[in-house]
Design a protein around this motif. Structure first.
Motif, mmCIF file in Angstrom:
data_model
loop_
_atom_site.group_PDB
_atom_site.id
_atom_site.type_symbol
_atom_site.label_atom_id
_atom_site.label_comp_id
_atom_site.label_asym_id
_atom_site.label_seq_id
_atom_site.Cartn_x
_atom_site.Cartn_y
_atom_site.Cartn_z
ATOM 1 N N ARG A 1 7.580 53.260 27.757
ATOM 2 C CA ARG A 1 7.817 52.473 26.758
ATOM 3 C C ARG A 1 9.273 51.395 26.359
ATOM 4 O O ARG A 1 9.663 51.655 25.826
ATOM 5 C CB ARG A 1 7.795 52.876 25.026
ATOM 6 C CG ARG A 1 5.812 53.545 24.760
ATOM 7 C CD ARG A 1 4.788 52.657 24.712
ATOM 8 N NE ARG A 1 4.126 52.487 25.393
ATOM 9 C CZ ARG A 1 2.742 52.708 26.132
ATOM 10 N NH1 ARG A 1 4.086 51.394 27.487
ATOM 11 N NH2 ARG A 1 1.728 52.805 25.870
ATOM 12 N N ASP B 1 12.349 49.015 29.563
ATOM 13 C CA ASP B 1 11.655 48.270 30.882
ATOM 14 C C ASP B 1 12.104 48.716 32.135
ATOM 15 O O ASP B 1 12.177 48.431 33.943
ATOM 16 C CB ASP B 1 13.075 47.235 30.153
ATOM 17 C CG ASP B 1 14.201 47.916 29.806
ATOM 18 O OD1 ASP B 1 14.321 48.461 29.053
ATOM 19 O OD2 ASP B 1 14.876 46.317 29.198
ATOM 20 N N PHE C 1 20.648 51.207 29.153
ATOM 21 C CA PHE C 1 20.964 52.160 29.780
ATOM 22 C C PHE C 1 21.504 53.221 30.149
ATOM 23 O O PHE C 1 21.467 53.911 30.910
ATOM 24 C CB PHE C 1 20.320 52.764 27.912
ATOM 25 C CG PHE C 1 20.414 52.624 27.124
ATOM 26 C CD1 PHE C 1 20.273 50.274 27.060
ATOM 27 C CD2 PHE C 1 19.639 52.739 25.978
ATOM 28 C CE1 PHE C 1 20.349 50.174 25.544
ATOM 29 C CE2 PHE C 1 19.437 52.272 24.793
ATOM 30 C CZ PHE C 1 20.171 51.019 24.578
ATOM 31 N N SER D 1 17.483 47.049 19.841
ATOM 32 C CA SER D 1 18.830 46.675 19.269
ATOM 33 C C SER D 1 19.361 48.200 20.435
ATOM 34 O O SER D 1 19.646 48.248 21.760
ATOM 35 C CB SER D 1 19.676 47.339 18.522
ATOM 36 O OG SER D 1 21.091 47.814 18.388
ATOM 37 N N GLY D 2 18.553 49.527 20.044
ATOM 38 C CA GLY D 2 18.176 50.393 20.507
ATOM 39 C C GLY D 2 19.797 51.498 20.561
ATOM 40 O O GLY D 2 20.104 52.875 20.257
ATOM 41 N N ASN E 1 6.028 47.352 24.566
ATOM 42 C CA ASN E 1 7.433 48.136 25.202
ATOM 43 C C ASN E 1 8.503 47.220 24.652
ATOM 44 O O ASN E 1 9.182 46.604 24.909
ATOM 45 C CB ASN E 1 7.143 47.453 27.009
ATOM 46 C CG ASN E 1 8.223 47.264 27.707
ATOM 47 O OD1 ASN E 1 8.192 48.040 28.228
ATOM 48 N ND2 ASN E 1 7.853 46.769 28.633
ATOM 49 N N PHE E 2 9.512 48.795 24.608
ATOM 50 C CA PHE E 2 10.546 48.893 23.815
ATOM 51 C C PHE E 2 11.424 47.927 25.319
ATOM 52 O O PHE E 2 11.754 48.592 25.801
ATOM 53 C CB PHE E 2 11.516 49.636 23.116
ATOM 54 C CG PHE E 2 10.786 50.009 21.358
ATOM 55 C CD1 PHE E 2 11.110 48.878 21.047
ATOM 56 C CD2 PHE E 2 9.694 51.011 21.718
ATOM 57 C CE1 PHE E 2 9.976 49.155 19.734
ATOM 58 C CE2 PHE E 2 9.122 51.169 20.198
ATOM 59 C CZ PHE E 2 8.809 50.165 19.715
ATOM 60 N N THR E 3 12.618 46.866 24.575
ATOM 61 C CA THR E 3 13.415 45.858 25.424
ATOM 62 C C THR E 3 14.559 46.084 24.636
ATOM 63 O O THR E 3 14.592 45.198 23.724
ATOM 64 C CB THR E 3 12.533 44.129 25.935
ATOM 65 O OG1 THR E 3 11.776 44.970 26.925
ATOM 66 C CG2 THR E 3 14.364 44.226 26.469
ATOM 67 N N ASN E 4 16.138 46.824 25.284
ATOM 68 C CA ASN E 4 17.349 46.867 24.319
ATOM 69 C C ASN E 4 18.203 45.819 24.636
ATOM 70 O O ASN E 4 18.164 46.006 26.289
ATOM 71 C CB ASN E 4 17.567 48.385 24.968
ATOM 72 C CG ASN E 4 16.623 49.344 24.876
ATOM 73 O OD1 ASN E 4 16.675 49.789 23.436
ATOM 74 N ND2 ASN E 4 16.528 50.599 25.856
ATOM 75 N N LEU E 5 18.301 45.275 24.090
ATOM 76 C CA LEU E 5 19.108 43.815 24.147
ATOM 77 C C LEU E 5 20.525 44.062 23.479
ATOM 78 O O LEU E 5 20.619 44.813 22.471
ATOM 79 C CB LEU E 5 18.404 42.590 23.623
ATOM 80 C CG LEU E 5 16.965 42.459 24.163
ATOM 81 C CD1 LEU E 5 15.803 41.360 23.207
ATOM 82 C CD2 LEU E 5 17.309 41.810 25.847
#
Lengths: 609, 382
Positions: A394, A396, A555, B80-81, B118-122
């Protein structure tokens, strides 16, 4: 190509090192007297710098043992730090990869006949030092009385026992233990540690970190034990194979596996592509077979002595066809897979190279085999990369945490190496066009900060690609970083090239070697051998600078330690403990690389002239 | 020499061709968004695979995010994450927080599955570009709604899910209390993150009030708090949500930190962001937020949603798809908001789950219900 420097014959190097005068053995007291307190000024220096070292150590220990330091922030987030959000249900894939790398390392040790012995004396001295360090930490760390006394006692006992054992060794003692013995002892120690030391295991229950008594989690214990087992088994298997297999193919196989193996592990094991086998068997494999075998046969024929003119004509012809496919594709009248176009392009370029490899059948066969191998591998990778992953992610990217740092660092080094070699050769070549192009490239890339390059490849690369073709963030970063690293690599290797004396060039010309042969067999091995310290320095820098990928939102371990862990409700603001842990991880890898490089330098006799 | 020259020319020719080919545009899809992990140089030019991905882009640009999300089967949500209580990555890799829950709510409404996200960390720097480029369908990244952001670049803001505002935090031992005024920080060392609006806000306010403060800035907020604990700073300032969380977690024993002034001195309405000029998609996101608010007003929670579906509250029955065509006219299934409430919860549940653990309370704040003195208000569902 890359094993040129490694496959150097080491008997010669060993002979050279054994010429060094034997050092007389000393007891620790004698050694200290001679080296630390030999004169008044020496004593003052020892005391002064010893005091400064103690202050630094005390400060570091204060950071580590401070009351507000919450080490649960590290222990509960271990998985996040190393693999980010890789799904727990598929974690066996990570362990498999780890085991595969460990066994590859062991097999490589065996293939290169690297079986050092360790003198008992040296081991005992190291143990004495460890004991002293434990006692020092016990004395300096800000901890309560009981653990302080325990640490002091343990340190003193170890120091005394090992120190006495050193004193009892006779002078000129040469007794040594083999790598096998050391490996078995270390394996036993690791097993004992994970099974019997009560670290406790951390878990989050209702947002509170709870430390359960006992040893670490059973599942982790079993996996780690398996890893130890795999390592030991691989070591003995490697020794057995080394006795059976001829030396050179075994070495070559290991070097080849170090280049390709990690890519297979990443794209096949960790990413787990969901192949559409019907499509693979009807389209992908036939394409690869036609190009591989057909191209191989063609190249074998073109490389025949006397076919040089034909080879050039065919090469140019193929390139013309390739150009036609691109143009027709652009106008939309012929649709064709992009990979076919690229393969045609590669075939055309390699056909132009055929005259260089013309010669007896054995050489030509190897030329054709190299083509077939390259096609098989590249087509496999292209297919695997473009197949969607089965992972239930879940997020990228399937790469994250330390996994991204190590993968990126490793493949950037690997990919920039040949580029760096080519550019350094171009920069030192007599052909002005190549020299100018290479110089411009190197100087402009070295003039741009890495961050700018990473931003560029993250944001803008896709705009320059043909419609419908795209690269992901990580691939963009990989390409940008490789181009950046190659420029520095080129300069490092150029330094090595300049150390090769002109007599070497003249001698190889006198032997009638071609330019390619002279470069590959005479000049580069000497140049690379000299460049090893610089190249390893660059490898370490590259590995550490992968942490810059966090600026484009990937990350990596540092970003997780610095931003993600302190963002968790249970560990708000706790960034120092994770960052200390990350420093330790980076240090272990960087120090291992530097140790490996020193071993390699000794084996190749760099600086021993 | 002539042979090497011809080789060189052939090489140059080949490079020129590749360059020309790259510059031109090829009509066929060679990308594959399924495997966006590495270089993609190949994919089938067959029609069906071109359809999966080539069309996605067209739909996003052509104004049909809803259809694109439904075809894809997952929602791409930008978060953000690393934002406490808003969106953060848990030790097991899952993403939690109020922003993450609103991503799940949108997925539950559009796809019927709150986990199809689908989490995208930005990072803060790349978040709006990601919205404009269609990389994410919706951005839930504690982003303040401002005039310039709303009007200058190609994106729109949805209803505010959290009303934040800048406040100050200091030690009670230094004579501050919860009712202190900003003017009382005259002469203090004030710390905050460098290059943010919080820095501008506090120095502008100090100029307005005619007080002298020493502003000290740090690279990131963790360092600000560490400096406050170490005593380098007398006062720290950032959005109230950030201060409360730190006070709850990091206030040392025997010391009392106070947050003031009671009414924040800046307005930071945080909410969803989506690409401009797609009203259908904007309606979907807006009404997901409104649905959670209406359910809260009517007291319908994830555990009572089944009763409400057949209950007496006509508005809730309409909203949950028991009758009428409110949802189907939006392009959603009739039970879209039923899925939201049953799988994610109403506004109060989302708030309590994510913000109470860090010490943020709803009662008495701007985030209370409109009929209890707050600003959380939704248009009626009819």
């Amino acid at each position: 190509m890359t094993d040129l420097s490694i496959s150097h014959d080491l008997t010669e190097a060993l002979a050279e090192t054994s010429l060094a005068p034997k050092q007389a053995a000393h007891s620790p007291q004698e050694w200290a007297k001679q080296n630390l307190f030999s004169s008044v000024s020496n004593t003052i220096q020892t005391l002064l710098f010893g005091f400064i070292l103690v202050l630094i150590l005390q400060w570091i220990l204060g950071l580590i043992f401070a009351d507000e330091r919450d080490w649960h922030a590290v222990t509960t987030n271990m998985r996040l730090l190393f693999t980010n959000n890789y799904p727990a249900s598929q974690y066996g894939r990570i362990w498999f990869t780890f085991g595969a790398l460990l066994s590859t390392a062991m097999l490589t040790v065996a293939a290169f006949r690297y079986f050092p012995t360790f003198t008992v004396r040296k081991i005992l001295i190291n143990i004495t030092g460890t004991g002293a360090f434990i006692a020092l930490v016990g004395a300096l760390a800000p901890i309560s009385t009981t653990p302080r006394l325990v640490m002091l006692a343990v340190g003193a006992v170890i120091m005394a026992a090992a120190g006495m054992a050193v004193n009892n060794r006779p002078d000129g003692d040469e007794a040594a233990v083999s790598l096998t013995a050391v490996l078995l002892v270390v394996a036993a120690a690791v097993l004992a540690t994970i099974w019997f030391v009560p670290f406790g295991n951390d878990r989050l229950i209702n947002l509170e970190a709870v430390l359960e008594p006992g040893t670490i989690l059973l599942e982790t214990k079993l996996w780690l034990s398996l890893m130890v087992g795999v390592t030991v088994v691989a070591y003995f298997a490697g020794r057995a194979l080394a006795g059976v297999l001829p030396e050179s193919p075994f070495k070559q196989a290991m070097v080849g596996w170090w280049i390709l193996g990690p890519a297979f592990l990443i794209f096949l094991v960790i990413r787990d592509p969901a192949f559409d086998y019907g499509y693979v068997f009807t389209v992908d494999i036939p394409i690869a077979l036609v190009f591989g075998l057909g191209g191989g046969a063609l190249l074998y024929f073109l490389a025949r002595p006397g076919n040089e003119a034909l080879a050039r004509a065919v090469g140019v012809g193929i390139l013309a066809v390739c150009a036609l496919t691109f143009i027709l594709g652009a106008t939309g009248s012929v649709s064709m897979l992009q990979k076919i176009r690229l393969t045609i392009l590669a075939l055309g370029l390699v056909a132009l190279l055929a005259p260089t490899f013309s010669g007896e059948p054995r050489v030509r066969r190897n030329f054709a085999y190299a083509w077939i191998g390259a096609i098989a591998i590249s087509h496999w990778l292209i297919t695997a990369i473009n197949t969607p992953s089965t992972l239930e992610l879940r997020a990228d990217s399937f790469l994250g945490g330390f996994m991204i740092s190590i993968t990126l660092g490793y493949y950037v080094m690997l990919a920039s190496f040949p580029m760096g070699v080519l550019m350094s050769l171009a920069r030192t070549s007599k052909m002005p066009l190549f020299r100018v192009m290479s110089t411009i490239y190197i100087e402009s890339v070295r003039g741009i900060p890495l961050i700018v390059i990473l931003f560029f490849f993250d944001n803008l690369l896709n705009l320059f690609l043909p419609n419908g073709m795209s690269v992901s963030k990580i691939a963009g970063v990989f390409i940008g970083y490789t181009l950046f690293s190659a420029a520095y690599m080129a300069e490092n290797i150029r330094g090595g090239l300049q150390s090769v004396r002109s007599g070497q060039f003249e001698a190889s010309d006198a032997l009638g070697l071609t330019t390619l042969q002279r470069t590959v067999f005479i000049i580069l091995p000497q140049a690379l051998r000299v460049s090893i310290p610089n190249l390893v320095g660059q490898a370490i820098a590259t590995f550490k600078e992968t942490s810059l990928v966090s600026i484009i939102g990937a990350f990596d371990i540092l970003y997780i330690a610095r931003n993600v862990v302190p963002g968790q409700t249970a560990f708000i603001g706790h960034s120092i403990a994770p960052m200390l842990f990350v420093s330790l991880v980076y240090w272990i890898f960087a120090y291992s690389m530097s140790r490996a490089s020193r071993t390699l330098e000794t084996k190749l006799g760099v600086g021993a002239r | 020499m002539s042979s090497s020259l011809s080789k060189l020319l052939a090489l140059l020719f080949a490079f020129a061709l590749v360059g020309a080919a790259c510059g031109g545009s090829s009509d066929e899809a060679t990308d594959d968004s399924g495997g966006d992990d590495a270089a993609q140089t190949d994919d089938a030019a067959t029609d069906d695979s071109a359809a999966d991905d080539g069309d996605t882009v067209d739909l996003t640009q052509g104004g049909g995010v809803l259809a694109a999300v439904q075809a894809r089967g997952t929602l791409n949500c930008g978060v953000s994450g690393a934002a406490v209580a808003f969106s953060f990555v848990e030790a097991d890799g899952s993403v939690n927080g109020i922003d993450a829950d609103y991503c799940r709510a949108v997925a539950a409404a559009v796809l019927g599955d709150s986990e199809a996200v689908n989490f995208t960390n930005l990072t803060a720097a790349e978040r709006f570009a990601a919205v404009q480029a269609g990389e994410v369908d919706v951005l839930m990244r504690n982003s303040t709604w401002t005039q310039s952001r709303d009007t200058e670049v190609g994106m729109d803001f949805g209803p505010t899910t959290y009303y934040d505002g800048q406040q100050l935090m200091a030690r009670a031992a230094d004579g501050f209390s919860n009712s202190s005024e900003v003017a009382e920080i005259d002469g203090a060392v004030v710390c905050t993150n460098a290059g943010t609006t919080t820095e501008t806000n506090v120095s502008e306010l100090a100029g307005e009030l005619g007080i002298a403060i020493t502003l000290q800035t740090f690279e990131d907020y963790n360092q600000v708090v560490d400096a406050f604990i170490a005593g380098t700073c007398d006062v720290i300032t950032t959005d109230g949500s950030g201060l409360v969380g730190r006070k709850a977690q990091q206030q040392p024993e025997g010391e009392e930190w106070v947050i003031f002034p009671a009414a924040p001195f800046s307005k930071e309405p945080l909410g969803p962001v989506y690409a401009q000029n797609d009203s259908q998609w904007a309606d979907v996101v807006n009404w997901v937020v409104y649905a959670t608010v209406i359910a809260d007003e009517s007291g319908v929670t994830s555990s009572t949603v089944d009763d409400a579906l057949t209950g007496d509250n006509a508005e809730m029955v309409r909203l949950l798809g028991g009758e009428g065509e409110l949802q189907t006219k939006m392009g959603l299934s009739a039970d879209a908001f039923y899925n939201v409430i049953s799988q994610v919860g109403n506004y109060d549940e989302i708030f309590a789950r994510n913000l109470n653990p860090v010490g943020l309370e709803r009662a008495g704040s701007a985030n209370a219900r409109w009929n209890e003195g707050g600003l959380i208000y939704a248009p009626p569902a009819r």
